[in-house]
Design a protein around this motif. Structure first.
Motif, mmCIF file in Angstrom:
data_model
loop_
_atom_site.group_PDB
_atom_site.id
_atom_site.type_symbol
_atom_site.label_atom_id
_atom_site.label_comp_id
_atom_site.label_asym_id
_atom_site.label_seq_id
_atom_site.Cartn_x
_atom_site.Cartn_y
_atom_site.Cartn_z
ATOM 1 N N SER A 199 1.445 -7.178 2.868
ATOM 2 C CA SER A 199 1.087 -6.296 3.981
ATOM 3 C C SER A 199 2.026 -6.435 5.173
ATOM 4 O O SER A 199 1.740 -5.908 6.253
ATOM 5 N N SER A 235 -0.275 -8.367 -3.481
ATOM 6 C CA SER A 235 -0.238 -7.371 -2.424
ATOM 7 C C SER A 235 0.441 -7.961 -1.202
ATOM 8 O O SER A 235 0.125 -9.080 -0.774
ATOM 9 N N MET A 260 -1.117 1.607 -4.806
ATOM 10 C CA MET A 260 -0.053 0.744 -4.324
ATOM 11 C C MET A 260 1.285 1.164 -4.920
ATOM 12 O O MET A 260 1.351 1.886 -5.920
ATOM 13 N N ASP A 269 2.188 5.426 -8.736
ATOM 14 C CA ASP A 269 1.113 4.661 -8.116
ATOM 15 C C ASP A 269 0.627 3.584 -9.075
ATOM 16 O O ASP A 269 0.316 3.850 -10.244
ATOM 17 N N GLN A 277 -7.151 1.032 -5.043
ATOM 18 C CA GLN A 277 -6.248 1.111 -3.909
ATOM 19 C C GLN A 277 -4.859 1.444 -4.438
ATOM 20 O O GLN A 277 -4.261 0.651 -5.170
ATOM 21 N N LYS A 327 0.842 -1.191 0.000
ATOM 22 C CA LYS A 327 0.000 0.000 0.000
ATOM 23 C C LYS A 327 0.880 1.245 0.000
ATOM 24 O O LYS A 327 1.951 1.264 0.600
ATOM 25 N N LYS A 328 0.411 2.275 -0.673
ATOM 26 C CA LYS A 328 1.179 3.495 -0.798
ATOM 27 C C LYS A 328 1.611 4.007 0.566
ATOM 28 O O LYS A 328 0.817 4.115 1.495
#
Length: 234
Positions: free
Chosen positions: A206, A204, A163, A144, A161, A135-136
């Motif tokens: 996290s 993605s 990223m 982005d 979203q 995530k950014k």
């Protein structure tokens, strides 16, 4: 599989630390930043590593040697002047072979599971590459990006979203077919060419990730490394 660690950058935002010392050798928790990658690659059986360098590259070779201290075998791709990301990878292709390979930015700190890289390489299918995204961040990063419903990377659109490319990827050599070896080339145009053809998949992530691009973030990485060793971060 083989892995490449990118270590040719000048580290302008880290000056004056990087005026006389290459950024990948800055210590995090008592270990060179690049050493964290080397050890974690060795732990998952990725032991053939290529490292490119330009600024103060001889210091990198002197410190890391053949890689045996970290459980890997290192080959070096020296650049007289930094060729940017895509240009540096293209120059190193003869050392990386014909199979998909991993590429890791030398200036990130992360607990991404490098064991997934080989699994990803085996599941590329028709794709030319696979990007790990986060995530950014709350500080400036690259363009982005986003991940569509089919798991493909694309430029970020309204409602997506936002990223950031995490600096961890797997590529087929053909991803760099349009790059002239020995010429400087940025990575984003190669991303865009593959995204237009829907040949760039993404995931993605996290977990723990930091772009160690400033002295403040170097201090943050040090704090995280100490916490990891104390078992406070898992």
């Amino acid at each position: 599989m083989k892995a490449m660690i990118l270590a040719a950058g000048r580290g302008e935002r880290m000056r004056p630390l990087t005026d006389t010392f290459p950024k990948p050798l800055l210590e995090v928790g008592g270990t060179p930043l690049i050493g964290w990658h080397l050890r974690r690659l060795a732990e998952v059986g990725v032991t053939d590593v290529v490292i490119n360098h330009a600024w103060l590259g001889s210091m990198i070779e002197e410190r890391l040697g053949d890689g045996s201290a970290y459980g890997v075998r290192i080959q070096y791709s020296a650049e007289e002047t930094a060729l940017e990301t895509a240009g540096g990878i293209a120059k190193a292709l003869p050392l990386l072979g014909d199979e998909p390979f991993a590429v890791i930015n030398g200036d990130i700190f992360t607990d991404y599971d490098f064991a997934k890289l080989e699994i990803t390489a085996q599941k590329l299918g028709e794709n030319l590459g696979h990007l790990v995204m986060v995530k950014k961040a709350d500080y400036p990063t690259g363009r982005d990006l986003a991940i569509d419903a089919q798991g493909k990377a694309r430029l970020c659109k309204e409602g997506d979203q936002a990223m950031t490319f995490a600096g961890v990827a797997v590529y087929r050599p053909a991803f760099f077919a349009d790059i002239v070896a020995g010429q400087a080339a940025a990575l984003l145009p190669s991303f865009m060419r593959s995204m237009e053809k829907s040949q760039l998949q993404a995931e993605s992530f996290s977990g723990l990730w930091l772009d160690v691009g400033t002295v403040e973030r170097l201090n943050q990485a040090n704090a995280w490394a100490i916490d990891q060793r104390r078992g406070m971060i898992t």
